[in-house]
Design a protein around this motif. Structure first.
Motif, PDB file in Angstrom:
ATOM      1  N   ASP A 166      -0.845   1.218   6.297  1.00  0.00           N
ATOM      2  CA  ASP A 166      -2.271   1.201   5.964  1.00  0.00           C
ATOM      3  C   ASP A 166      -3.025   0.584   7.142  1.00  0.00           C
ATOM      4  OD1 ASP A 166      -4.861   0.602   4.948  1.00  0.00           O
ATOM      5  OD2 ASP A 166      -4.074   0.500   2.905  1.00  0.00           O
ATOM      6  N   TRP A 216      -5.232  -2.534  -2.137  1.00  0.00           N
ATOM      7  CA  TRP A 216      -4.480  -1.369  -2.614  1.00  0.00           C
ATOM      8  C   TRP A 216      -4.079  -1.448  -4.082  1.00  0.00           C
ATOM      9  CZ3 TRP A 216      -2.105  -4.147   1.651  1.00  0.00           C
ATOM     10  CH2 TRP A 216      -1.170  -5.104   1.256  1.00  0.00           C
ATOM     11  N   PRO A 273       0.827  -1.208   0.000  1.00  0.00           N
ATOM     12  CA  PRO A 273       0.000   0.000   0.000  1.00  0.00           C
ATOM     13  C   PRO A 273       0.858   1.254   0.000  1.00  0.00           C
ATOM     14  CG  PRO A 273       0.115  -0.917   2.212  1.00  0.00           C
ATOM     15  CD  PRO A 273       0.821  -1.890   1.315  1.00  0.00           C
ATOM     16  N   ASP A 319       0.396  -0.654  12.056  1.00  0.00           N
ATOM     17  CA  ASP A 319      -0.193   0.290  11.097  1.00  0.00           C
ATOM     18  C   ASP A 319       0.886   1.160  10.465  1.00  0.00           C
ATOM     19  OD1 ASP A 319      -2.587  -0.770  11.952  1.00  0.00           O
ATOM     20  OD2 ASP A 319      -3.096   0.944  13.230  1.00  0.00           O
ATOM     21  N   THR A 352      -0.521   7.123   9.170  1.00  0.00           N
ATOM     22  CA  THR A 352       0.408   6.089   9.640  1.00  0.00           C
ATOM     23  C   THR A 352       1.848   6.596   9.677  1.00  0.00           C
ATOM     24  OG1 THR A 352       0.814   5.182   7.422  1.00  0.00           O
ATOM     25  CG2 THR A 352      -1.060   4.289   8.658  1.00  0.00           C
ATOM     26  N   ARG A 385      -5.918  -0.459   7.402  1.00  0.00           N
ATOM     27  CA  ARG A 385      -6.892  -1.500   7.064  1.00  0.00           C
ATOM     28  C   ARG A 385      -6.315  -2.903   7.190  1.00  0.00           C
ATOM     29  NH1 ARG A 385      -8.369   0.519   1.117  1.00  0.00           N
ATOM     30  NH2 ARG A 385      -6.079   0.578   1.110  1.00  0.00           N
ATOM     31  N   ARG A 402       1.712   4.506   1.600  1.00  0.00           N
ATOM     32  CA  ARG A 402       1.506   4.949   2.984  1.00  0.00           C
ATOM     33  C   ARG A 402       0.474   6.071   3.060  1.00  0.00           C
ATOM     34  NH1 ARG A 402       3.935   4.157   7.526  1.00  0.00           N
ATOM     35  NH2 ARG A 402       5.702   3.092   6.545  1.00  0.00           N
ATOM     36  N   THR A 403      -0.410   5.971   4.053  1.00  0.00           N
ATOM     37  CA  THR A 403      -1.406   7.016   4.280  1.00  0.00           C
ATOM     38  C   THR A 403      -0.901   7.970   5.362  1.00  0.00           C
ATOM     39  OG1 THR A 403      -2.540   5.612   5.897  1.00  0.00           O
ATOM     40  CG2 THR A 403      -3.314   5.519   3.617  1.00  0.00           C
TER      41      THR A 403
END
Length: 609
Positions: free
Chosen positions: A369, A389, A181, A364, A187, A371, A183-184
């Motif tokens: 991510d 993702w 994923p 996380d 996080t 999720r 990275r958001t």
């Protein structure tokens, strides 16, 4: 005869020894690292300038000669300062250890730590530097700290008007595969503002180029590109010697597998730290090695096979305990999806004893991510997790990453990066409370690195998201929410994300460490703050703030700090209606302190005198 004597003398001078070795080695390796290309083709980039070097033991030429020594002994280079990342400039510090600044015995130069009291070079550190060179071998993972040290170096360079030159090196995981994923922002920890997938498939020079444009850092950046490197190469194909990148990455196999098997961290599983095969030997006290090997081999994971193994870590998790598990054996690097590999191993180990498997909230930040962790606990398949993702990753690859590639063979529809100039917007963090204003500064460099004189009348600002307005170059936050400030200047574009929200101080944490005490304020977002001093006090103020839980349940509004020779307590309150004030009650009249940058936190380190 005189000419011959002069030649002999020149070759025997200390300043030329390493240059001669490099020349002798030409043709014996397939790839020339950036340091050799700099000296061979771009010496004019640094000649006559004061040079700072960010490096560690991996900064060597193809003869294993240290970049520090090469630059220090070069007659045409003025090396004035050294900067060290995590593990220090000599690589002798353990993972996560606080590293102090010091004087290098070999050169007599100051060595400034970028993994201690600060992660970002300060103005004082850079006062004797015109250009910063970055020469560190990365491993290709988004959780390896060296690339983020580069990011902080770039931010400081833009802020204090310094040049940056990246001396590029191969990516040990190759330059083709991109996995995991993206990275958001929720996080982020040390990783700052730079959002990458777990396996990014880029060199350090490509990352720097991408960040400079995508985050509008405004850095006068150059990359000393490698000669001979191709995206399809494994590290063994380069002909370059491999230097352990950190104490627990001793081999090319470890460097390759790390991106996948690091995904066992922040669980009750062992990544093999404390053994001679970290990130290759994996297990736990409750694992049956033969059953695990059978399970994993039965999954037909491409490019690897598994052997049952039993081992006893000498340090780290499960120190001194006998663990069952597997050793991962690489059969075909090109076929391995490292993120899927790591998730399969986690899944198989969890399946043996679900009741003994634990996973922390820090996972996380590890995978980037939020999720993923719940899905692991729900026993969802690896395929279900990775499907989360796929679309987001493909979008990032095609619309972001592939615009900044410096080496071929290029992916379909991708072209080599072409520098058209760069636009920088300051500050980088545009996070305000309603009613706050912030002046925005713009800098720009053309494709040749020449600074552009900004014509204010040609700046075209726009605010998206109904969070505020711009008058001239001043942004005023008006309404809570998220938005985007965009800028057009001639043929260049820039953007800066905006968060408008009341500043909330959620918690105050502390630790007492050898040499210093650390006080951490957890916030809901990045914000401005001020620190002032009085006799026996250090005072932190945060405007437009309120106190949130769990800190709001502290009725005494006091944090007691035991066993510190520097500080006894921190008291806090809201003053003047909307300003958070924390008072550090010192055991001395005056204290030396640092405030290193952390996302969504204010960190104050109080140093023992």
């Amino acid at each position: 005869m005189i000419f011959a004597i002069l030649v002999v003398l020149a070759c025997s001078l200390p300043g030329n020894t390493h240059l001669t070795k490099a020349k002798e080695n030409e043709g014996s390796t397939k790839v020339q690292p950036g340091i050799e290309v700099l000296l061979e083709s771009h010496l004019d980039w640094i000649k006559g300038k004061r040079v700072g070097l960010v490096t560690n033991p991996t900064g060597v030429d193809s003869n294993l000669v240290s970049t520090v020594d090469i630059l220090y002994e070069h007659p045409d280079i003025n090396l004035t300062a050294l900067f060290g990342p995590e593990h220090g400039i000599r690589g002798d510090q353990p993972a996560g250890a606080y590293v102090e600044s010091y004087i290098d015995e070999r050169t007599g130069l100051p060595v400034y730590s970028l993994y201690g009291s600060t992660w970002k070079p300060s103005k004082k550190m850079l006062e004797n530097v015109d250009v910063l060179l970055f020469d560190i071998q990365d491993v290709g993972s988004n959780v390896y700290t060296y690339i983020y040290t580069l990011g902080f170096v770039m931010e400081a360079a833009a802020e204090y008007d310094k040049e940056v030159i990246v001396l590029d090196r191969p990516n040990p995981t190759g330059g083709v595969r991109v996995e995991g994923p993206v990275r958001t922002p929720d996080t982020v920890s040390f990783m700052g503002r730079f959002l990458l997938p777990v396996r990014h498939g880029m060199t350090v020079g490509e990352l720097a180029t991408m960040w400079n444009h995508e985050y509008n850092l405004g850095v006068n950046l150059k990359v000393a590109k490698m000669k001979g490197w191709k995206r399809t190469m494994h590290f063994e194909d380069t002909g370059l010697p491999f230097v352990l990148t950190s104490p627990n990455i001793p081999t090319t196999e470890t460097a390759f597998l790390y991106t996948g098997t690091e995904l066992l961290d922040d669980t009750s599983l062992s990544t093999g730290l404390g053994t001679t095969k970290p990130f290759e030997l994996l297990g736990a006290p409750w694992i049956n090695g033969e059953d695990l090997a059978d399970d994993l081999n039965g999954r037909k994971i491409k490019g690897v096979s598994f052997r049952a193994a039993y081992f006893t870590p000498m340090f780290g998790n499960y120190q001194g305990q006998r663990l069952g598990g597997v050793q991962v054996h690489i059969e075909n690097e090109s076929a391995i999806n490292l993120v899927e590999l790591g998730l399969h191993i986690v899944d198989a180990m969890k399946d043996q004893h679900p009741e003994k498997f634990k996973i922390t909230s820090s996972y996380d930040s590890l995978i980037g991510d939020k999720r993923v962790r719940p899905m692991i606990l729900e026993d969802r398949s690896v395929e279900e997790i990775t499907n989360l993702w796929k679309d987001e990753l493909n979008d990032w690859v095609h619309n972001v990453r592939n615009h900044y590639l410096l080496y071929g063979p290029y992916p379909e529809k991708a072209q080599p990066y072409k520098n058209k100039g760069v636009l920088g917007i300051f500050p980088y963090d545009l996070e305000l409370a309603p009613g706050q204003s912030k002046d925005l500064t713009v800098i720009s460099f053309d494709k040749d690195g020449k600074k552009i004189n900004i014509e204010p009348s040609l700046l075209s600002w726009k605010v998206e998201g109904d969070v505020g307005s711009i008058n001239g170059n001043t942004f005023t936050a008006e309404k809570a929410g998220t938005g985007l400030v965009t800028l057009n200047y001639k043929d260049l574009q820039g953007k800066r994300s905006v968060i408008v929200a009341q500043n909330i101080i959620n918690n105050i944490r502390h630790s007492v460490n050898p040499g210093y005490a650390r006080v951490v304020f957890d916030l809901n977002k990045n914000t401005d703050y001020q620190i002032s001093e009085e006799k026996g006090l250090l005072i932190l103020t945060v405007p437009y703030a309120e106190i949130g839980p769990p800190l709001s349940t502290n009725e005494n509004k006091t944090i007691t700090i035991a066993n510190s020779p520097i500080i006894s307590k921190v008291t806090f309150d809201i003053v003047n209606g909307h300003t958070f004030e924390a008072r550090f009650h010192l055991k001395v009249d005056k204290v030396r302190y640092e405030d290193p940058y952390f996302s969504n936190r204010i960190v104050i380190d109080l140093m023992n005198n």
